[in-house]
Design a protein around this motif. Sequence first.
Motif, mmCIF file in Angstrom:
data_model
loop_
_atom_site.group_PDB
_atom_site.id
_atom_site.type_symbol
_atom_site.label_atom_id
_atom_site.label_comp_id
_atom_site.label_asym_id
_atom_site.label_seq_id
_atom_site.Cartn_x
_atom_site.Cartn_y
_atom_site.Cartn_z
ATOM 1 N N PHE A 100 -9.349 1.178 -4.230
ATOM 2 C CA PHE A 100 -8.914 0.026 -3.433
ATOM 3 C C PHE A 100 -9.251 -1.285 -4.129
ATOM 4 O O PHE A 100 -8.425 -2.207 -4.181
ATOM 5 C CB PHE A 100 -9.552 0.043 -2.047
ATOM 6 N N LEU A 101 -10.462 -1.400 -4.660
ATOM 7 C CA LEU A 101 -10.846 -2.650 -5.317
ATOM 8 C C LEU A 101 -9.990 -2.897 -6.555
ATOM 9 O O LEU A 101 -9.622 -4.041 -6.840
ATOM 10 C CB LEU A 101 -12.332 -2.625 -5.681
ATOM 11 N N HIS A 131 -5.035 0.161 3.110
ATOM 12 C CA HIS A 131 -5.321 1.136 2.066
ATOM 13 C C HIS A 131 -5.866 2.430 2.665
ATOM 14 O O HIS A 131 -5.531 3.529 2.197
ATOM 15 C CB HIS A 131 -6.324 0.549 1.075
ATOM 16 N N PHE A 155 -8.913 -9.572 3.202
ATOM 17 C CA PHE A 155 -9.621 -8.409 2.660
ATOM 18 C C PHE A 155 -9.685 -7.302 3.701
ATOM 19 O O PHE A 155 -9.435 -6.125 3.393
ATOM 20 C CB PHE A 155 -11.020 -8.816 2.211
ATOM 21 N N THR A 201 -6.918 -1.908 -6.831
ATOM 22 C CA THR A 201 -5.628 -2.316 -6.269
ATOM 23 C C THR A 201 -5.687 -3.762 -5.805
ATOM 24 O O THR A 201 -4.737 -4.532 -6.014
ATOM 25 C CB THR A 201 -5.261 -1.403 -5.087
ATOM 26 N N TRP A 202 -6.764 -4.135 -5.173
ATOM 27 C CA TRP A 202 -6.973 -5.515 -4.701
ATOM 28 C C TRP A 202 -6.877 -6.496 -5.860
ATOM 29 O O TRP A 202 -6.340 -7.596 -5.709
ATOM 30 C CB TRP A 202 -8.333 -5.586 -4.016
ATOM 31 N N GLY A 214 -3.172 -12.027 -3.248
ATOM 32 C CA GLY A 214 -4.124 -10.931 -3.180
ATOM 33 C C GLY A 214 -5.394 -11.259 -2.437
ATOM 34 O O GLY A 214 -5.915 -10.430 -1.692
ATOM 35 N N MET A 215 -5.915 -12.477 -2.630
ATOM 36 C CA MET A 215 -7.213 -12.798 -2.035
ATOM 37 C C MET A 215 -7.112 -13.639 -0.770
ATOM 38 O O MET A 215 -7.873 -13.436 0.170
ATOM 39 C CB MET A 215 -8.091 -13.489 -3.073
ATOM 40 N N TRP A 231 0.856 -1.185 0.000
ATOM 41 C CA TRP A 231 0.000 0.000 0.000
ATOM 42 C C TRP A 231 0.892 1.234 0.000
ATOM 43 O O TRP A 231 2.065 1.180 0.367
ATOM 44 C CB TRP A 231 -0.936 0.002 1.213
ATOM 45 N N GLN A 287 -6.182 -5.743 4.056
ATOM 46 C CA GLN A 287 -5.784 -4.915 2.927
ATOM 47 C C GLN A 287 -6.565 -3.609 2.875
ATOM 48 O O GLN A 287 -6.002 -2.558 2.535
ATOM 49 C CB GLN A 287 -5.948 -5.702 1.627
ATOM 50 N N LEU A 288 -7.851 -3.644 3.192
ATOM 51 C CA LEU A 288 -8.619 -2.400 3.215
ATOM 52 C C LEU A 288 -8.125 -1.495 4.343
ATOM 53 O O LEU A 288 -8.047 -0.265 4.177
ATOM 54 C CB LEU A 288 -10.112 -2.688 3.372
#
Length: 765
Positions: A485-486, A719, A712, A488-489, A605-606, A322, A715-716
């Motif tokens: 963000f999405l 961000h 998730f 970037t995700w 990523g997920m 990030w 990561q949010l």
Amino acid sequence: MTNRHTLNWLCLILAGIGCGRPGWSAETVPSGEKIYQTQCAACHGKQGEGSDEYERELHGDLSVAQLAVLIGKTMPLDDPGSLSADESKAVAEYVHGTFYSAVARARTKPPRIELARLTVNQYRRSLTDLVASFREPVSWGEDRGLRASYYRGRRPGADRDRALQRIDAHIDFDFGTQAPLAEITDARRFSIRWEGAVYAPETGHYDFVIRTDNAARLWINDKSTPLIDAWVKSGDDTEYKSRIFLLKGTLYSLRLEFTKANQGVDDSKKDLPPAKASIALLWKRPHGAVEVIPHRHLSPRSAPEAFICTTPFPPDDRSFGWERGTSVSKAWEQATTSGAIEAAGYISDRVHELAGTNDNDPNRAKKIQEFCEKFAECAFRKPLADDQKQFFVSRHFDNVDVETAVKRVVLLVLKSPRFLFREVGEGGAPFDVAARLSFGLWDSLPDPELFLAAAENRLQTKDQVAKQAERMLWDLRAKAKLHHFLLTWLKCDLERELSKDTEVFPGFDETMISDLRVSLEIFLDDVLGSKEADFRRLLLEQDVFVNDRLADFYGAEVAADSGFSKVTLDDGKRAGVLTHPYVMASLADRQHTSPIHRGVLLARGMLGVALRPPPVAVAPLAADLHPGLTTRERVTLQTQPANCMTCHGIINPLGFTLERFDAVGRIRDQDRGKPINDTGSYQTRNGETVTIAGARGLAEMLSASDEVHSAFCEQLFHHLVQQPVRAYGSTTLDDLKKTFTSRGMNIRTLAIEIMASSALVGNAS
């Protein structure tokens, strides 16, 4: 250092290479600590810190169960699988709980909330909003399109000549030899003015384009100087364009004027036959192709001029996944100076407008000084003490003209750490909470309502902060940040080379790629804009937004020129973003799929699995050298060595589940004449191996996975807050995940919870 490659070293250690492996029976299994300290510490250090021989630290993110399974399968190297389950578990538990896991590391070296400067986006966004706070507020509204005024005669603007007012969704008209509407009887002479605002969905350079055989001019943001001026034609050109830098999440004023009559030529008394007329307004976004500006980015409401800082900045650090503003370089320091000079010139030129005064105002100097005090207060995100007013403002008005004083104040304020750094660690807690909240959701300064809440001590509790966050989420800046963000995700935030071999995929051109990106963005906004904002829709949705071009390419039916419509592709075999054609095309090469790139997105990523890049760059095996092998078979062949399978044992089985979708995201049944095998597997953190049946099976597994939910949330958090989540407490991430899953996996609700949990926590320094 969190990487499964470190387990290679762990396997060497536990194999006893160079040390000798003592014998022990199943009845006398020593503790994991004893095994490590007697056989491993000499090479890897007492706390896994490494040594001259083995420099890598023993850090990673595997669970105890996953560690135990891997150890049991791979050690000792001279006799893999001979270690008992109890022995494997004992070593895994000790290593994991002492220094391997993030939680263990946090006990010995707790992560801290780091002092952070403004990121590049925060700097630009803050300057734009700082100037905007002295102008009329902007309202996006519900209507889309532009206000159109149609006039009888060659020049737009005269009320007596106005024939009609209406909202036009977009500007792409071919009038032929006819008048544009019945209220205009002379098809030879008419004019049109379109007014409103244009929304910038991403930051970067935009090319605006006018296509017309007639006369036209366009204003963007600057209401006095046209961006494109083709009012007096002197040639046969029919296309005019110009470039401007825009900031995402911002509305910019737009005015377009068009006239069919020839400017400077009086042909009103000549009986000439009507000529053809047409006008189209297009743009090329930073990540797109030239297209008519769609109605979803247009508003009939007016917008004041916005200040745009165009000073180039060095990129922010993204090594942690990030954007972070934790380092200050000479280049960044120079850029902030140039940005301050740019802003000072702009503000000085417009100080009368911003301060609400004029040359004839007897209180002009006083109003401008009050403007400067308010400017400093907004920039610093808190009220000024008397000594600060004197230092930053008052003394600069002594014995100099007000324009010079304004420039000095602006330069001093914008170079101050109070502006450039998120927090300077000096009191003012409610205002610090407000700033954390505004930077988290807007990448910018508090607005007047948030500033007032801080002044009135209405940001003392988590509920009070959450109430403000809920209000702020409906702002365009917050929507833009969640949207980004999405992207970037999905690793779609940066520009990628998506071009394909046109012989293999005819018709897949720049326009198609641009359409696909728009399709993905509309879907993300559709999820975020819904009441539920359900995370699971991102993975389970079967429908795709397509226009007529995409529908023709991907085998769907929509009405011609109907814009983007939601359709079900491939009989419901799609799985949200996992199989969206833009994502599939971005994770593929020019001719073939890339299970490795797709698997890395899924794993890292997920699922939140930490993967280290390979020690050396390895080119994929050329398909032409193995004409009888499918892509799955080639990848399996290339990554079968044991040192590769440490990571590829996770990556490949995940990536293989998307093999039914080719390099442009079209569904297929065969590869190289062989039936597609899209089965895969994943070993969960409790050690269980889950079999996955294709994309739909993958989507169902991921949408229900605790690992995905946790990743998730983390990561949010990163961000929005741009700090390590574990710096806010050892249970913060688990608490966020529980809230997320218990409240319907609402992404907006999660954002509120993140800000309510973090904004009340200050800098540890």
